[in-house]
Design an enzyme around this catalytic site. Structure first.
Site, short mmCIF file in Angstrom:
data_model
loop_
_atom_site.label_atom_id
_atom_site.label_comp_id
_atom_site.label_asym_id
_atom_site.label_seq_id
_atom_site.Cartn_x
_atom_site.Cartn_y
_atom_site.Cartn_z
N HIS A 13 0.85 -1.19 0.00
CA HIS A 13 0.00 0.00 0.00
C HIS A 13 0.89 1.24 0.00
O HIS A 13 2.09 1.16 0.14
CB HIS A 13 -0.95 0.01 1.21
CG HIS A 13 -0.32 0.31 2.52
ND1 HIS A 13 -1.00 0.89 3.56
CD2 HIS A 13 0.94 0.14 2.99
CE1 HIS A 13 -0.20 1.04 4.61
NE2 HIS A 13 0.98 0.59 4.29
N CYS A 22 5.82 6.76 4.26
CA CYS A 22 4.73 5.82 3.97
C CYS A 22 3.85 6.26 2.80
O CYS A 22 2.96 5.52 2.38
CB CYS A 22 3.87 5.60 5.21
SG CYS A 22 4.73 4.66 6.49
N HIS A 26 5.00 0.54 -0.43
CA HIS A 26 5.74 -0.38 0.44
C HIS A 26 4.79 -1.49 0.89
O HIS A 26 3.59 -1.45 0.61
CB HIS A 26 6.32 0.36 1.66
CG HIS A 26 5.29 0.96 2.56
ND1 HIS A 26 4.58 2.10 2.24
CD2 HIS A 26 4.83 0.55 3.77
CE1 HIS A 26 3.74 2.38 3.22
NE2 HIS A 26 3.87 1.45 4.17
N HIS A 28 3.74 -4.73 3.96
CA HIS A 28 3.74 -5.19 5.35
C HIS A 28 3.28 -6.64 5.39
O HIS A 28 2.51 -7.08 4.55
CB HIS A 28 2.76 -4.39 6.22
CG HIS A 28 3.08 -2.96 6.37
ND1 HIS A 28 4.03 -2.49 7.24
CD2 HIS A 28 2.54 -1.87 5.75
CE1 HIS A 28 4.07 -1.16 7.16
NE2 HIS A 28 3.18 -0.76 6.26
N HIS A 66 -1.55 -10.48 -0.63
CA HIS A 66 -0.77 -10.33 -1.86
C HIS A 66 -1.48 -9.43 -2.88
O HIS A 66 -1.49 -9.71 -4.07
CB HIS A 66 -0.42 -11.69 -2.46
CG HIS A 66 0.67 -12.37 -1.69
ND1 HIS A 66 0.42 -13.04 -0.52
CD2 HIS A 66 2.00 -12.43 -1.89
CE1 HIS A 66 1.56 -13.52 -0.04
NE2 HIS A 66 2.54 -13.15 -0.84
N GLU A 107 0.23 -3.62 12.00
CA GLU A 107 0.93 -3.25 10.78
C GLU A 107 2.40 -3.66 10.87
O GLU A 107 3.02 -4.00 9.87
CB GLU A 107 0.80 -1.75 10.54
CG GLU A 107 1.31 -1.32 9.19
CD GLU A 107 0.97 0.12 8.90
OE1 GLU A 107 -0.11 0.35 8.31
OE2 GLU A 107 1.76 1.00 9.25
#
Length: 119
Positions: A13, A22, A26, A28, A66, A107
């Site tokens: 995201h 952010c 990137h 998580h 994914h 997160e």
């Protein structure tokens, strides 16, 4: 009585309405805990863990894992992921003896959002 089941999913995201690192694309490995509140039924369970797993996988994990979350949630902060997940699960997990009580989204290993039915 409370029961919970935990899940993990990997997603990418970026935060559109945010100034900082952010805002760049990137990913998580998220951890999610779904908690139900209720009373055991005639089988002695609030809900079978297998049923919780099936419902959460179908309505949340399969959609987010994914994937690029921005295609699903416009500003995919952990807070908004929790809100979206709640909306996806609330009716699907409701039974005569139980209801969705809390969703936690990690997160990172040490950063979590908690969305609870408690006022």
């Amino acid at each position: 009585m409370l029961i919970y089941k935990e899940f993990k999913f990997d997603s990418a995201h970026n935060l559109i309405s945010y100034k900082g690192k952010c805002e760049r694309l990137h990913g998580h490995t998220y951890k999610m805990r779904v908690t139900l509140k209720g009373e055991p039924d005639s089988e002695g369970m609030i809900m079978d863990f297998l049923d919780i797993k099936k419902i959460v996988n179908e309505h949340v994990i399969a959609k987010l894992d994914h994937n690029y979350i921005n295609d699903i949630i416009s500003q995919p902060t952990a807070e908004n992921i929790a809100l979206w997940s709640w909306r996806e699960l609330e009716n699907n997990l409701r039974r005569d003896n139980c209801e969705l009580y809390e969703i936690r989204i990690w997160e990172t290993e040490d950063s979590c959002v908690i969305l609870s039915a408690e006022k």
